[in-house]
Write a protein that holds these residues in place. Structure first.
Motif, mmCIF file in Angstrom:
data_model
loop_
_atom_site.group_PDB
_atom_site.id
_atom_site.type_symbol
_atom_site.label_atom_id
_atom_site.label_comp_id
_atom_site.label_asym_id
_atom_site.label_seq_id
_atom_site.Cartn_x
_atom_site.Cartn_y
_atom_site.Cartn_z
ATOM 1 N N ILE A 29 0.834 -1.208 0.000
ATOM 2 C CA ILE A 29 0.000 0.000 0.000
ATOM 3 C C ILE A 29 0.863 1.250 0.000
ATOM 4 N N LEU A 30 1.930 1.225 0.825
ATOM 5 C CA LEU A 30 2.828 2.370 0.891
ATOM 6 C C LEU A 30 3.526 2.603 -0.434
ATOM 7 N N CYS A 31 4.007 1.512 -1.043
ATOM 8 C CA CYS A 31 4.701 1.633 -2.327
ATOM 9 C C CYS A 31 3.780 2.157 -3.416
ATOM 10 N N SER A 32 2.547 1.678 -3.423
ATOM 11 C CA SER A 32 1.601 2.097 -4.455
ATOM 12 C C SER A 32 1.281 3.575 -4.341
ATOM 13 N N SER A 33 1.265 4.103 -3.107
ATOM 14 C CA SER A 33 0.943 5.514 -2.909
ATOM 15 C C SER A 33 2.143 6.417 -3.192
ATOM 16 N N LEU A 34 3.357 5.916 -2.911
ATOM 17 C CA LEU A 34 4.549 6.740 -3.089
ATOM 18 C C LEU A 34 5.162 6.606 -4.472
ATOM 19 N N VAL A 35 5.092 5.385 -5.039
ATOM 20 C CA VAL A 35 5.795 5.129 -6.284
ATOM 21 C C VAL A 35 4.920 5.391 -7.501
ATOM 22 N N ALA A 47 18.310 10.370 -9.822
ATOM 23 C CA ALA A 47 19.631 9.799 -9.542
ATOM 24 C C ALA A 47 20.655 10.873 -9.202
ATOM 25 N N PRO A 48 21.469 10.664 -8.159
ATOM 26 C CA PRO A 48 22.542 11.611 -7.805
ATOM 27 C C PRO A 48 23.590 11.665 -8.911
ATOM 28 N N SER A 49 24.368 12.737 -8.937
ATOM 29 C CA SER A 49 25.408 12.882 -9.966
ATOM 30 C C SER A 49 26.604 11.977 -9.699
ATOM 31 N N SER A 50 26.811 11.603 -8.423
ATOM 32 C CA SER A 50 27.892 10.699 -8.062
ATOM 33 C C SER A 50 27.533 9.277 -8.481
ATOM 34 N N TYR A 51 28.443 8.605 -9.196
ATOM 35 C CA TYR A 51 28.157 7.247 -9.669
ATOM 36 C C TYR A 51 27.909 6.255 -8.534
ATOM 37 N N PRO A 52 28.744 6.248 -7.467
ATOM 38 C CA PRO A 52 28.462 5.308 -6.362
ATOM 39 C C PRO A 52 27.097 5.561 -5.722
ATOM 40 N N LEU A 53 26.758 6.827 -5.518
ATOM 41 C CA LEU A 53 25.455 7.150 -4.925
ATOM 42 C C LEU A 53 24.317 6.797 -5.878
ATOM 43 N N ALA A 54 24.540 7.011 -7.163
ATOM 44 C CA ALA A 54 23.514 6.663 -8.156
ATOM 45 C C ALA A 54 23.277 5.150 -8.160
ATOM 46 N N ALA A 55 24.368 4.372 -8.032
ATOM 47 C CA ALA A 55 24.233 2.917 -7.988
ATOM 48 C C ALA A 55 23.454 2.490 -6.751
ATOM 49 N N LEU A 56 23.776 3.079 -5.591
ATOM 50 C CA LEU A 56 23.055 2.756 -4.359
ATOM 51 C C LEU A 56 21.587 3.142 -4.462
ATOM 52 N N ALA A 57 21.337 4.309 -5.075
ATOM 53 C CA ALA A 57 19.951 4.763 -5.234
ATOM 54 C C ALA A 57 19.163 3.802 -6.117
ATOM 55 N N LEU A 58 19.797 3.330 -7.195
ATOM 56 C CA LEU A 58 19.096 2.425 -8.110
ATOM 57 C C LEU A 58 18.807 1.079 -7.439
ATOM 58 N N VAL A 59 19.767 0.581 -6.672
ATOM 59 C CA VAL A 59 19.533 -0.666 -5.937
ATOM 60 C C VAL A 59 18.411 -0.469 -4.919
ATOM 61 N N GLY A 60 18.366 0.730 -4.311
ATOM 62 C CA GLY A 60 17.275 1.038 -3.383
ATOM 63 C C GLY A 60 15.918 1.011 -4.071
ATOM 64 N N ILE A 61 15.875 1.512 -5.308
ATOM 65 C CA ILE A 61 14.626 1.484 -6.071
ATOM 66 C C ILE A 61 14.245 0.044 -6.403
ATOM 67 N N TYR A 62 15.244 -0.784 -6.679
ATOM 68 C CA TYR A 62 14.976 -2.214 -6.880
ATOM 69 C C TYR A 62 14.313 -2.813 -5.643
#
Length: 232
Positions: A29-35, A47-62
């Protein structure tokens, strides 16, 4: 006294099985309302401009996607291909897939057979899983990722609740998801040059894999029907 202890033990076991289901519903329910519906452009802007942070952000979205059926994995594959060089994008997508298929699997595993029956009742297509040879766990996990019988997150929950071994589940799932992931990743890496041979080949490969998945599913359905008819 002994009877009370047995009742308390049964109650605790029942609570242990129910809590993951309640948490699962709350997270969905939370994901459906936020995503909602997420596009490649949304992820690139986020995505952040930093590649390591962008990778972490993308894994978080996964991780978020693992509890939401509201946007396809294809969006994440293409986003990684656009953000990173091809080989780094493949690595990020592999880590993301590992997270994405593991979270709902363990929630399903904790919930047990009670969740299995609920999913069979809610998703009529899930009944077709009973036609598979359940002893070949790796193949079940592989083929369910290839033929798109159910949303991937539901497949993960179901296989976990059925008690499929994690090693077979993980290897089968990744093997089934890998071809589409590779094609879509390279599609993302060439998305800024849509007339290039790389983009056209990646787009064609993505379409071909989808068509082959549909044809394989229909062939398996026909085989099942013929088998059921001959056994009557």
């Amino acid at each position: 006294m002994k009877l009370n202890r047995e009742k308390m033990t049964k109650g605790a076991t029942r609570l242990f099985q129910i809590v993951p289901i309640v948490l699962l519903v709350a997270v969905i329910i939370l994901c459906s309302s936020l995503v909602g519906r997420v596009s490649v452009a949304d992820i690139l802007n986020f995505a952040p401009s930093s590649y390591p942070l962008a990778a972490l952000a993308l894994v978080g979205i996964y991780a978020v996607k693992s509890m939401s059926v509201f946007f396809p994995l294809l969006v994440l594959y293409v986003s990684a291909g656009t953000l990173f060089s091809p080989w780094w994008a493949i690595l990020v997508n592999l880590v993301g897939l590992f997270v994405c298929v593991s979270i709902p699997y363990w929630l399903g595993r904790l919930s047990g057979r009670g969740l299995t029956e609920k999913l069979f009742k809610k998703y009529k297509k899930a009944e077709e899983i009973k036609r598979f040879n359940l002893e070949n766990q790796w193949f079940i996990c592989y083929i369910l990722r290839v033929i798109n019988l159910l949303p991937g997150d539901i497949v993960s929950l179901l296989l976990g609740s059925m008690g499929i071994g994690y090693k077979n589940y993980l290897l089968g799932s990744l093997a089934g998801l890998l071809p589409t992931m590779l094609a879509a990743t390279f599609l993302g890496s060439t998305i800024l040059t849509p007339t290039s041979p790389g983009f056209l080949c990646s787009a064609a490969a993505t379409v071909v894999i989808s068509v082959l998945s549909i044809l394989l599913y229909r062939r398996m359905q026909k085989k099942w029907k013929n088998h059921e008819t001959s056994s009557k």
